[in-house]
Design a protein around this motif. Structure first.
Motif, PDB file in Angstrom:
ATOM      1  N   GLU A 273       0.824  -1.214   0.000  1.00 28.47           N
ATOM      2  CA  GLU A 273       0.000   0.000   0.000  1.00 28.47           C
ATOM      3  C   GLU A 273       0.858   1.265   0.000  1.00 28.47           C
ATOM      4  O   GLU A 273       0.646   2.187  -0.776  1.00 28.47           O
ATOM      5  CB  GLU A 273      -0.931   0.041   1.225  1.00 28.47           C
TER       6      GLU A 273
ATOM      7  N   LEU B 126       5.612 -22.492   3.347  1.00 30.03           N
ATOM      8  CA  LEU B 126       4.470 -22.065   2.545  1.00 30.03           C
ATOM      9  C   LEU B 126       3.329 -21.442   3.354  1.00 30.03           C
ATOM     10  O   LEU B 126       2.656 -20.533   2.907  1.00 30.03           O
ATOM     11  CB  LEU B 126       3.894 -23.201   1.689  1.00 30.03           C
TER      12      LEU B 126
ATOM     13  N   ARG C 209       3.288 -20.148   6.815  1.00 31.54           N
ATOM     14  CA  ARG C 209       3.635 -18.867   7.432  1.00 31.54           C
ATOM     15  C   ARG C 209       5.133 -18.675   7.269  1.00 31.54           C
ATOM     16  O   ARG C 209       5.923 -19.295   7.969  1.00 31.54           O
ATOM     17  CB  ARG C 209       3.231 -18.794   8.905  1.00 31.54           C
ATOM     18  N   VAL C 210       5.477 -17.837   6.285  1.00 28.88           N
ATOM     19  CA  VAL C 210       6.886 -17.631   5.953  1.00 28.88           C
ATOM     20  C   VAL C 210       7.263 -16.189   6.244  1.00 28.88           C
ATOM     21  O   VAL C 210       6.392 -15.336   6.436  1.00 28.88           O
ATOM     22  CB  VAL C 210       7.143 -17.970   4.463  1.00 28.88           C
TER      23      VAL C 210
ATOM     24  N   ILE D  64       7.539 -13.943   1.837  1.00 31.08           N
ATOM     25  CA  ILE D  64       6.428 -14.488   1.049  1.00 31.08           C
ATOM     26  C   ILE D  64       6.876 -14.351  -0.400  1.00 31.08           C
ATOM     27  O   ILE D  64       6.934 -13.254  -0.944  1.00 31.08           O
ATOM     28  CB  ILE D  64       5.116 -13.723   1.314  1.00 31.08           C
TER      29      ILE D  64
ATOM     30  N   PHE E 236       3.680 -13.308  -3.477  1.00 36.28           N
ATOM     31  CA  PHE E 236       2.580 -12.475  -2.995  1.00 36.28           C
ATOM     32  C   PHE E 236       1.877 -11.899  -4.224  1.00 36.28           C
ATOM     33  O   PHE E 236       2.529 -11.335  -5.092  1.00 36.28           O
ATOM     34  CB  PHE E 236       3.152 -11.357  -2.121  1.00 36.28           C
TER      35      PHE E 236
ATOM     36  N   GLU F 199      -0.808  -9.243  -5.116  1.00 37.03           N
ATOM     37  CA  GLU F 199      -1.620  -8.185  -4.515  1.00 37.03           C
ATOM     38  C   GLU F 199      -2.191  -7.282  -5.594  1.00 37.03           C
ATOM     39  O   GLU F 199      -1.491  -6.860  -6.504  1.00 37.03           O
ATOM     40  CB  GLU F 199      -0.805  -7.385  -3.496  1.00 37.03           C
TER      41      GLU F 199
ATOM     42  N   PHE G 202      -7.882  -5.916   8.226  1.00 40.20           N
ATOM     43  CA  PHE G 202      -6.576  -5.483   7.702  1.00 40.20           C
ATOM     44  C   PHE G 202      -6.306  -4.052   8.171  1.00 40.20           C
ATOM     45  O   PHE G 202      -7.183  -3.181   8.063  1.00 40.20           O
ATOM     46  CB  PHE G 202      -6.604  -5.557   6.176  1.00 40.20           C
TER      47      PHE G 202
ATOM     48  N   GLY H   9      -6.784 -16.158   1.525  1.00 40.07           N
ATOM     49  CA  GLY H   9      -6.894 -14.990   0.663  1.00 40.07           C
ATOM     50  C   GLY H   9      -7.783 -13.953   1.323  1.00 40.07           C
ATOM     51  O   GLY H   9      -8.640 -14.294   2.154  1.00 40.07           O
ATOM     52  N   THR H  10      -7.536 -12.690   0.999  1.00 42.55           N
ATOM     53  CA  THR H  10      -8.345 -11.633   1.594  1.00 42.55           C
ATOM     54  C   THR H  10      -8.637 -10.535   0.583  1.00 42.55           C
ATOM     55  O   THR H  10      -7.836 -10.261  -0.311  1.00 42.55           O
ATOM     56  CB  THR H  10      -7.620 -10.991   2.800  1.00 42.55           C
TER      57      THR H  10
ATOM     58  N   HIS I 290     -10.018  -6.526   0.721  1.00 38.55           N
ATOM     59  CA  HIS I 290     -10.240  -5.445   1.679  1.00 38.55           C
ATOM     60  C   HIS I 290     -10.917  -4.252   1.029  1.00 38.55           C
ATOM     61  O   HIS I 290     -10.518  -3.817  -0.054  1.00 38.55           O
ATOM     62  CB  HIS I 290      -8.910  -4.973   2.272  1.00 38.55           C
TER      63      HIS I 290
ATOM     64  N   CYS J 206      -8.131  -3.435  -1.943  1.00 39.04           N
ATOM     65  CA  CYS J 206      -6.973  -4.252  -2.288  1.00 39.04           C
ATOM     66  C   CYS J 206      -7.286  -5.699  -1.942  1.00 39.04           C
ATOM     67  O   CYS J 206      -8.220  -5.977  -1.185  1.00 39.04           O
ATOM     68  CB  CYS J 206      -5.692  -3.771  -1.603  1.00 39.04           C
TER      69      CYS J 206
ATOM     70  N   LEU K 104      -3.223 -12.768  -2.145  1.00 45.29           N
ATOM     71  CA  LEU K 104      -3.041 -14.218  -1.979  1.00 45.29           C
ATOM     72  C   LEU K 104      -1.546 -14.468  -1.816  1.00 45.29           C
ATOM     73  O   LEU K 104      -0.744 -13.620  -2.186  1.00 45.29           O
ATOM     74  CB  LEU K 104      -3.485 -14.968  -3.237  1.00 45.29           C
ATOM     75  N   SER K 105      -1.200 -15.661  -1.347  1.00 41.54           N
ATOM     76  CA  SER K 105       0.230 -15.939  -1.174  1.00 41.54           C
ATOM     77  C   SER K 105       0.563 -17.385  -1.492  1.00 41.54           C
ATOM     78  O   SER K 105      -0.255 -18.142  -1.999  1.00 41.54           O
ATOM     79  CB  SER K 105       0.644 -15.634   0.260  1.00 41.54           C
TER      80      SER K 105
ATOM     81  N   ARG L 197       0.551 -19.625   0.393  1.00 42.31           N
ATOM     82  CA  ARG L 197      -0.390 -20.478   1.131  1.00 42.31           C
ATOM     83  C   ARG L 197      -1.350 -21.239   0.234  1.00 42.31           C
ATOM     84  O   ARG L 197      -1.845 -22.304   0.611  1.00 42.31           O
ATOM     85  CB  ARG L 197      -1.255 -19.610   2.050  1.00 42.31           C
TER      86      ARG L 197
HETATM   87  N1  A5A Z   1      -2.434  -5.817   0.924  1.00 40.70           N
HETATM   88  C1  A5A Z   1      -3.389  -6.788   1.364  1.00 40.70           C
HETATM   89  C2  A5A Z   1      -3.955  -7.522   0.204  1.00 40.70           C
HETATM   90  C3  A5A Z   1      -2.749  -7.736   2.341  1.00 40.70           C
HETATM   91  O1  A5A Z   1      -1.558  -7.672   2.586  1.00 40.70           O
HETATM   92  N2  A5A Z   1      -3.561  -8.613   2.905  1.00 40.70           N
HETATM   93  S1  A5A Z   1      -3.091  -9.740   3.947  1.00 40.70           S
HETATM   94  O2  A5A Z   1      -2.216  -9.211   4.948  1.00 40.70           O
HETATM   95  O3  A5A Z   1      -4.286 -10.380   4.430  1.00 40.70           O
HETATM   96  O4  A5A Z   1      -2.269 -10.772   3.106  1.00 40.70           O
HETATM   97  C4  A5A Z   1      -2.870 -11.439   2.017  1.00 40.70           C
HETATM   98  C5  A5A Z   1      -2.792 -12.934   2.194  1.00 40.70           C
HETATM   99  O5  A5A Z   1      -1.421 -13.340   2.257  1.00 40.70           O
HETATM  100  C6  A5A Z   1      -3.387 -13.454   3.489  1.00 40.70           C
HETATM  101  O6  A5A Z   1      -4.781 -13.632   3.368  1.00 40.70           O
HETATM  102  C7  A5A Z   1      -2.674 -14.763   3.677  1.00 40.70           C
HETATM  103  O7  A5A Z   1      -3.328 -15.787   2.942  1.00 40.70           O
HETATM  104  C8  A5A Z   1      -1.319 -14.506   3.057  1.00 40.70           C
HETATM  105  N3  A5A Z   1      -0.254 -14.293   4.062  1.00 40.70           N
HETATM  106  C9  A5A Z   1      -0.164 -13.293   4.972  1.00 40.70           C
HETATM  107  N4  A5A Z   1       0.939 -13.417   5.730  1.00 40.70           N
HETATM  108  C10 A5A Z   1       1.572 -14.536   5.285  1.00 40.70           C
HETATM  109  C11 A5A Z   1       2.781 -15.230   5.654  1.00 40.70           C
HETATM  110  N5  A5A Z   1       3.571 -14.770   6.625  1.00 40.70           N
HETATM  111  N6  A5A Z   1       3.118 -16.358   4.983  1.00 40.70           N
HETATM  112  C12 A5A Z   1       2.332 -16.808   3.984  1.00 40.70           C
HETATM  113  N7  A5A Z   1       1.206 -16.212   3.606  1.00 40.70           N
HETATM  114  C13 A5A Z   1       0.820 -15.102   4.238  1.00 40.70           C
END
Ligand code: A5A
Ligand code: MG
Length: 469
Positions: A103, A141, A143-144, A147, A150, A152, A196, A218-219, A221, A249, A252-253, A255
């Motif tokens: 952002e 994958l 919680r890293v 990431i 990513f 976005e 968020f 996934g999120t 916002h 915004c 996904l990641s 994950r």
């Molecule tokens: N800018 C917005 C889109 C954002 O950052 N949203 S969020 O923080 O929710 O991150 C988006 C997605 O990334 C999360 O829904 C989650 O699925 C994934 N994510 C967040 N932190 C992560 C981490 N440390 N490791 C792996 N995936 C992660």
């Protein structure tokens, strides 16, 4: 699956997906097979996004001044930011953040680019690596700290209505994406305390992992005008007035790959949805000294026929026992294996085996071979999808008794309950049970007469509570 955590850890290594032995906690290597899965997953998502969004790429470093501008946002990330403080031996005049999300990298530029209503809407996305110094237990994958993939998207709109619609559009797009991967999901509106940082509200997708814990995959916002005001993103409207934009915004990641692996895996290994499987069909020749060339030639010929209809095919002609090859490709999750030996060649058939149910069928080599294989793959994908959705649906249970919540969650369920929607009440529910409210799953009719599980007030929502990753 007895122990999901252990299974997941082992499969990543055995199937050559990632290697987590890199000497920085929370950072890993995408290995060749994993990298291909990642590539096809990205292609799928890009195809969906490119219909209505433009891909861009921003720098990875964010000046401290920009990161600090949006108070709520920076508060949400302050403990998770990695800082670059030196250039060579010299201290930098201004320290630079490794983006935890973008952002604060993107919106100062939106402020420069957006001048008039003609410039709107703007819908950009990027696929980049982001960094979060996560304090919770890291897992490959899932919680890293880097990431690596990513995805976005960031939009700006002239009206609130358009931004609200954009949220719906991204939800629809993510549904389609997860459906293609056969990943089942629950969509909920996060409670205020899990929104968020800086957003008006957050819509989240969660899947249920084999151990019963939920994973946010996934999120989306709705940012309202908070960032627009902070970063001065304004436009001259048709009426000549200067107004702030409305923003959304979505992200996904890595994950997603974890959820896909978890949704379809079993004791034998992976089952990959065909959309992202490096191979759709693996041909395993059964070779003897006599007739070896003929069998291999026919395998090549089958490969060509299948590739002609767009399938990804490999022949495993390694000089090892066929049994070991079957074992390996079951582990790696190829949707269809074809077995061909000298006797099959004589009878002009091949034996096809589906990875999902390990069922074998005989297939005529001269009669609509490619069609038959495509058909098998379609059935395979459909079955992966319905099995994983059945699992999710079997693991959501309603209760009207707060005392029952912990037991249900320990038994592997996500629990749904009636809720008044009050913040304090929600926090008390979390405290008393020890679990996390995912959010609002459904709105109740005002006349429902149903009562909140905690304080007995009129219930406005059906909410979800779970043990989360
Ligand atoms: N800018 C917005 C889109 C954002 O950052 N949203 S969020 O923080 O929710 O991150 C988006 C997605 O990334 C999360 O829904 C989650 O699925 C994934 N994510 C967040 N932190 C992560 C981490 N440390 N490791 C792996 N995936 C992660
Ligand atoms: Mg976080």
């Amino acid at each position: 699956m007895e122990n999901f955590s252990e299974w997941f850890h082992n499969i990543l290594e055995e199937a050559n997906i990632t290697d987590s032995r890199y000497p920085i906690k929370g950072m890993a290597i995408w290995m060749p097979y994993g990298f291909q899965i990642r590539k096809y997953t990205l292609e799928l998502l890009k195809e969906l996004l490119d219909k209505d969004n433009d891909e861009v790429l921003f720098p990875m470093l964010v000046p401290e001044k920009e990161l600090a501008k949006e108070g709520i946002h920076v508060k949400g990330f302050e403990d998770e930011v990695y800082w670059v403080t030196k250039g060579g031996q010299k201290d930098l005049n201004e320290q630079l953040a490794l983006r935890p999300t973008s952002e604060t990298a993107i919106y100062p530029m939106y402020s420069l680019w957006i001048r008039s209503h003609i410039d709107l809407p703007i819908k950009y996305y990027q696929i980049a690596n982001t960094f979060r110094y996560e304090t919770k237990h890291t897992r490959p994958l899932i919680r890293v700290r880097e990431i690596t993939t990513f995805k976005e998207a960031h939009t700006a709109h002239a009206t609130k209505k358009e931004a609200d619609e954009q949220v719906e559009d991204y939800i629809k797009l993510y549904k389609e994406f997860f459906n293609d991967l056969g990943i089942p999901y629950l969509i909920s509106k996060r409670p205020s305390w899990d929104t968020f940082p800086g957003a008006d509200y957050t819509m989240a997708f969660d899947t249920i992992m084999p151990d019963g814990k939920t994973l946010q995959i996934g999120t989306v916002h709705n940012l309202g005008q908070t960032f627009a005001k902070t970063f001065d993103i304004t436009f001259e409207d048709k009426d000549g007035e200067h107004k702030y934009v409305y923003q959304t915004c979505a992200g996904l990641s890595d994950r997603v790959v974890a959820a896909m692996i978890a949704s379809h895996g079993d004791e034998k290994g992976l089952s990959l949805p065909s959309m992202v499987s490096p191979n759709h069909v693996t041909i395993i020749p059964i070779l003897f000294k006599k007739g070896k060339e003929d069998v291999l030639n026919k395998c090549e010929n089958i490969k060509e026929q299948l590739e002609a209809v767009g399938l990804r095919v490999n022949i495993d002609d390694r000089d090892i026992r066929p049994g070991k090859k079957f074992y390996d490709w079951e582990l790696k999750g190829t949707p269809i294996k074809l077995e061909l030996g000298p006797r099959d060649l004589e009878n002009n058939i091949t034996i096809a085996m589906r990875r999902d149910n390990l069922e074998k069928v005989e297939i005529d080599l001269d009669d609509l071979l490619a069609d038959n294989i495509l058909n098998l793959i379609a059935k395979y994908d459909k079955n992966l999808n319905s099995k994983s959705w059945a699992f999710l649906e079997d693991h959501v249970k309603f209760t009207a008794d707060l005392n029952e919540v912990p037991k249900l969650i320990e038994d592997g369920y996500v629990v749904s309950f009636n809720w008044c929607g009050d913040d304090d009440c929600g926090k008390q529910i979390e405290e008393e049970t020890g679990y996390d409210i995912l959010g609002i799953y459904e709105e109740l009719d005002g006349e429902s007469g149903l009562k909140c599980i905690k304080d007995g007030e009129d219930a406005k929502y059906v909410a979800l509570i779970a043990k989360t990753y």
